[in-house]
Design a protein around this motif. Structure first.
Motif, PDB file in Angstrom:
ATOM      1  N   SER A   1       0.830  -1.213   0.000  1.00 10.40           N
ATOM      2  CA  SER A   1       0.000   0.000   0.000  1.00 10.40           C
ATOM      3  C   SER A   1       0.860   1.258   0.000  1.00 10.40           C
ATOM      4  N   LEU A   2       1.927   1.245   0.797  1.00  7.61           N
ATOM      5  CA  LEU A   2       2.842   2.390   0.825  1.00  7.61           C
ATOM      6  C   LEU A   2       3.527   2.583  -0.524  1.00  7.61           C
ATOM      7  N   GLN A   3       3.864   1.486  -1.172  1.00  2.76           N
ATOM      8  CA  GLN A   3       4.501   1.564  -2.491  1.00  2.76           C
ATOM      9  C   GLN A   3       3.521   2.122  -3.525  1.00  2.76           C
ATOM     10  N   VAL A   4       2.281   1.651  -3.483  1.00  2.00           N
ATOM     11  CA  VAL A   4       1.273   2.092  -4.444  1.00  2.00           C
ATOM     12  C   VAL A   4       0.974   3.582  -4.282  1.00  2.00           C
ATOM     13  N   ASP A   5       0.889   4.054  -3.046  1.00  2.51           N
ATOM     14  CA  ASP A   5       0.572   5.483  -2.864  1.00  2.51           C
ATOM     15  C   ASP A   5       1.809   6.381  -2.934  1.00  2.51           C
ATOM     16  N   GLY A   6       2.975   5.781  -3.152  1.00  2.00           N
ATOM     17  CA  GLY A   6       4.185   6.559  -3.364  1.00  2.00           C
ATOM     18  C   GLY A   6       4.933   6.973  -2.114  1.00  2.00           C
ATOM     19  N   SER A   7       4.495   6.554  -0.953  1.00  2.00           N
ATOM     20  CA  SER A   7       5.145   7.020   0.281  1.00  2.00           C
ATOM     21  C   SER A   7       6.280   6.110   0.766  1.00  2.00           C
ATOM     22  N   LEU A   8       6.384   4.893   0.260  1.00  2.00           N
ATOM     23  CA  LEU A   8       7.445   3.988   0.715  1.00  2.00           C
ATOM     24  C   LEU A   8       8.821   4.563   0.395  1.00  2.00           C
ATOM     25  N   LYS A   9       9.004   5.019  -0.823  1.00  2.00           N
ATOM     26  CA  LYS A   9      10.304   5.557  -1.223  1.00  2.00           C
ATOM     27  C   LYS A   9      10.690   6.747  -0.349  1.00  2.00           C
ATOM     28  N   GLN A  10       9.728   7.629  -0.071  1.00  2.00           N
ATOM     29  CA  GLN A  10      10.021   8.792   0.766  1.00  2.00           C
ATOM     30  C   GLN A  10      10.382   8.365   2.190  1.00  2.00           C
ATOM     31  N   MET A  11       9.705   7.348   2.706  1.00  2.00           N
ATOM     32  CA  MET A  11      10.044   6.839   4.042  1.00  2.00           C
ATOM     33  C   MET A  11      11.481   6.326   4.064  1.00  2.00           C
ATOM     34  N   LEU A  12      11.882   5.631   3.011  1.00  2.00           N
ATOM     35  CA  LEU A  12      13.244   5.096   2.922  1.00  2.00           C
ATOM     36  C   LEU A  12      14.265   6.225   2.780  1.00  2.00           C
ATOM     37  N   ILE A  13      13.911   7.256   2.041  1.00  2.00           N
ATOM     38  CA  ILE A  13      14.798   8.423   1.910  1.00  2.00           C
ATOM     39  C   ILE A  13      14.937   9.113   3.263  1.00  2.00           C
ATOM     40  N   ASP A  14      13.826   9.339   3.946  1.00  2.00           N
ATOM     41  CA  ASP A  14      13.849  10.004   5.256  1.00  2.00           C
ATOM     42  C   ASP A  14      14.675   9.231   6.277  1.00  2.00           C
ATOM     43  N   ALA A  15      14.626   7.895   6.192  1.00  2.00           N
ATOM     44  CA  ALA A  15      15.381   7.056   7.129  1.00  2.00           C
ATOM     45  C   ALA A  15      16.834   6.864   6.702  1.00  2.00           C
ATOM     46  N   LYS A  16      17.170   7.425   5.532  1.00  2.00           N
ATOM     47  CA  LYS A  16      18.522   7.303   4.952  1.00  2.00           C
ATOM     48  C   LYS A  16      18.850   5.874   4.548  1.00  2.00           C
ATOM     49  N   ALA A  17      17.805   5.139   4.119  1.00  2.00           N
ATOM     50  CA  ALA A  17      18.011   3.793   3.598  1.00  2.00           C
ATOM     51  C   ALA A  17      18.334   3.848   2.105  1.00  2.00           C
ATOM     52  N   ILE A  18      17.917   4.948   1.454  1.00  2.00           N
ATOM     53  CA  ILE A  18      18.282   5.197   0.047  1.00  2.00           C
ATOM     54  C   ILE A  18      18.558   6.686  -0.115  1.00  2.00           C
ATOM     55  N   TRP A  19      19.274   6.999  -1.170  1.00  2.00           N
ATOM     56  CA  TRP A  19      19.584   8.389  -1.488  1.00  2.00           C
ATOM     57  C   TRP A  19      19.177   8.644  -2.922  1.00  2.00           C
ATOM     58  N   LEU A  20      18.854   9.878  -3.204  1.00  2.00           N
ATOM     59  CA  LEU A  20      18.503  10.250  -4.589  1.00  2.00           C
ATOM     60  C   LEU A  20      19.712  10.659  -5.352  1.00  2.00           C
TER      61      LEU A  20
END
Length: 102
Positions: A83-102
């Motif tokens: 659900s988080l992936q579908v609504d687009g918020s999973l990636k932002q959560m991972l960015i905020d947690a520093k699990a991924i970088w842009l």
């Protein structure tokens, strides 16, 4: 319960899984596709796996795997993460947690 909290906070993204669980495999693949490299804890391969499974259930994880933690906080199981992936918020959560970088 302490072990779950300790392991969940050691890395920005943590997934508790079982090696034979198809949905666990799917969630791991999703995280890898996004660019995250989560810590994976296979409960069926850990000597304390049953204890951790009960601890996850007591946190409200039902089913107990996959159990996803981002930034040390419980995010949910497979349907929650999808659900988080579908609504687009999973990636932002991972960015905020520093699990991924842009």
């Amino acid at each position: 319960m302490d072990r779950i909290g300790e392991l969940a906070s050691k890395k920005a993204a943590v997934i508790f899984t079982k090696s034979s669980c198809f949905m666990c495999h799917s969630i791991k693949a999703l995280f890898y596709d996004i660019g995250a490299s989560p810590a994976i804890h296979e409960l069926d391969e850990d000597p304390k796996g049953k204890e951790m499974e009960w601890a996850l259930r007591s946190l409200g994880c039902n089913p107990c795997v996959p159990a996803v933690f981002i930034g040390g906080k419980y995010v949910g199981s497979c349907k929650d993460v999808i659900s988080l992936q579908v609504d687009g918020s999973l990636k932002q959560m991972l960015i905020d947690a520093k699990a991924i970088w842009l």
